[in-house]
Design an enzyme around this catalytic site. Structure first.
Site, PDB file in Angstrom:
ATOM      1  N   LYS A  76      40.890  24.806  35.256  1.00  0.00           N
ATOM      2  CA  LYS A  76      40.320  24.227  36.473  1.00  0.00           C
ATOM      3  C   LYS A  76      38.963  24.847  36.760  1.00  0.00           C
ATOM      4  CE  LYS A  76      41.488  23.456  41.382  1.00  0.00           C
ATOM      5  NZ  LYS A  76      42.517  23.689  42.429  1.00  0.00           N
ATOM      6  N   SER A 151      44.003  19.708  44.761  1.00  0.00           N
ATOM      7  CA  SER A 151      42.665  19.711  44.194  1.00  0.00           C
ATOM      8  C   SER A 151      42.622  19.987  42.696  1.00  0.00           C
ATOM      9  CB  SER A 151      41.803  20.755  44.905  1.00  0.00           C
ATOM     10  OG  SER A 151      42.314  22.075  44.685  1.00  0.00           O
ATOM     11  N   SER A 175      47.801  22.458  46.045  1.00  0.00           N
ATOM     12  CA  SER A 175      46.910  21.902  45.025  1.00  0.00           C
ATOM     13  C   SER A 175      47.423  21.919  43.599  1.00  0.00           C
ATOM     14  CB  SER A 175      45.545  22.597  45.078  1.00  0.00           C
ATOM     15  OG  SER A 175      44.844  22.204  46.233  1.00  0.00           O
TER      16      SER A 175
END
Length: 472
Positions: A76, A151, A175
């Site tokens: 990420k 996210s 997330s």
């Protein structure tokens, strides 16, 4: 085709497949699918292939670096990788290149993993959707018109579409669990600080780092590698000394509670149907009682909003207010709204967090496991922060209106996983949230592994079992 970490690592270690062939397959999947799904923001093709050749040469000499030798991973784009751009989903940091690597990435690389690229995220990880004004929206592998959730949006989409067998995500309000529920894979938000989080977060009392995998079995393997202290995270827990891969639980002795909803929130009929069937499947498979409960907790949205908005707003306020600021509209609004939160508000929220967490921890003196839907709705349009007509109790965070079951356990720090429970009548995954008492990560993982192995909790396509429930 989606593949598990465990299977991929075993095949490489046995010489049944080369690391290079696995990496080439991943790169091919990225080239084929990324233009549609928008899961990767940066791809390290040449470096990944070179490292794969090194890993293959090492294996031929009997020199395995660790249990992830030669296995590719997507990271990420909030985690630092030395000398690699870390844009954090923002034009404001589009040229930022860190001089160090985050501990969670270091540990994967030390175990032999190969970072194949960075995965997309919402700006600074601020939202639970997959909307990004910088990258463009990330999309769901089951239906590209729909959101993957966020996210950790790119990490989930890349994993389930078969671009990579494992990814890294972070969870400050849901997330890793939100995209796990929407995309149909497993993700555990461990106990707060079980895995060290670095760089420092303005919401360090909420933020967790961890793996995103197809199954709980894969997650246990990665948690064994990633857990334990690091001096850069002053909250980091000492290693509990447990082997999560080998952890077992006596299902008959567990005290399991099931809350069809929390805070009186309406749950979509399809979600409710799939979750109730999953709970029944659990009861049938293990012959255990599951107690229906309705905790008297109050929605802690104001606590969460104050800590989330104030932390990020103050941390990035100067950059947002500077000349030529290039933050996106959603995050820029968050920064503006943070100005209305004063020190007294913030301290009140930290006190309220302690009181709220104590109430939840008291609940877990009676139960070992709490089951809830992960998300009360099905995936919606990828271009939206929230489904049309669905309001929020927050003035600043529109995504919290449809994620009321995830952020409470960031406030409390409890381990909380999302495991695939089944498919809706429209063929979209539905996640079951499995929450344990604080620091009982091994119990949650063992419980979820039993659900997978003995109760058929899969919805994955590809070479893993596929669960498709009959539509009434």
């Amino acid at each position: 085709m989606a593949k598990s970490v465990t299977k991929t690592a075993r095949e490489i270690a046995r010489g049944e497949q080369s690391s290079r062939s696995i990496v080439e397959s991943c790169l091919s999947a990225i080239k084929t699918k990324n233009s549609t799904l928008n899961a990767f923001s940066d791809i390290y093709e040449d470096e990944a292939l070179s490292l794969a050749e090194e890993r293959d040469a090492e294996r031929k000499k009997g020199e395995l670096r660790g249990s992830l030798h030669g296995v590719p991973v997507g990271v990420k784009d909030l985690f630092y990788i030395k000398d690699r751009r870390t844009a954090r989903g923002s034009a404001a940091f589009s040229e930022f290149v860190p001089s160090e690597t985050a501990p969670i990435v270091e540990r994967l690389e030390a175990a032999g993993a190969i970072v194949i690229g960075k995965t997309t995220t919402t700006e600074m990880g601020w939202s639970g959707s997959s909307v990004s004004e910088y990258y463009g929206s990330t999309r769901n592998p089951w239906n590209a018109q729909l959101t993957s959730g966020g996210s950790s949006s790119g990490s989930a989409s890349a994993l389930v579409s078969g671009m990579v067998p494992m990814t890294l995500g972070s969870d400050g309000g849901g997330s890793v669990r939100i995209p796990a529920a929407f995309c149909g894979h497993f993700a555990l938000k461990g106990s707060l600080a079980r895995i060290p989080t670095y760089p420092w977060s303005a919401t360090e009392m909420l933020s967790h780092a961890g793996p995103m995998t197809l199954t709980a079995t894969d997650s246990a393997l990665l948690f064994d590698i990633l857990k334990g202290p690091d001096p850069r995270d002053h909250h980091a827990l000492p290693d509990d000394g447990l082997c999560y891969c080998g952890a077992e639980v006596d299902m008959a002795r567990l005290r399991v509670a099931y809350a069809p909803t929390l805070f009186g929130v309406d749950v979509d009929d399809e979600v409710d149907r799939v979750i109730r069937r999953a709970v029944q499947r659990l009861k049938d498979a293990f012959g255990i009682a599951v107690e229906a409960v309705s905790p008297d907790w109050v929605d802690p949205i104001k606590i969460f909003e104050t800590l989330w908005v104030a932390g990020r707003g103050v941390a990035y306020g100067k950059k947002a207010n500077g000349a030529g600021s290039s933050f996106g509209s959603g995050f820029a609004n968050l920064v503006r709204q943070s100005c209305r939160i004063d020190l007294e508000d913030y301290l009140d929220a930290t006190k309220a967090r302690a009181v709220y967490a104590a109430g939840v921890h008291h609940f877990f003196e009676r139960f070992d496991i709490l089951l809830t839907p992960t998300i009360p709705i099905l995936p919606f349009d990828a271009e939206l922060e929230a489904p049309e007509g669905m309001g929020s109790n927050s003035d600043v965070l529109p995504w919290t209106g449809w994620t009321p079951f995830t952020y409470p356990f960031n406030i409390t720090g409890n381990p909380a996983a999302s495991i695939p429970a089944g498919l809706s009548s429209t063929g979209m995954p539905v996640g079951l949230q499995v929450i344990g008492r604080r620091h009982s990560d091994a119990t949650v993982l063992a419980f979820c592994r039993d659900l997978e192995e003995k109760a058929g909790f899969f919805v994955m396509k590809g070479d893993l079992p596929e669960l498709v429930e009959a539509v009434e």
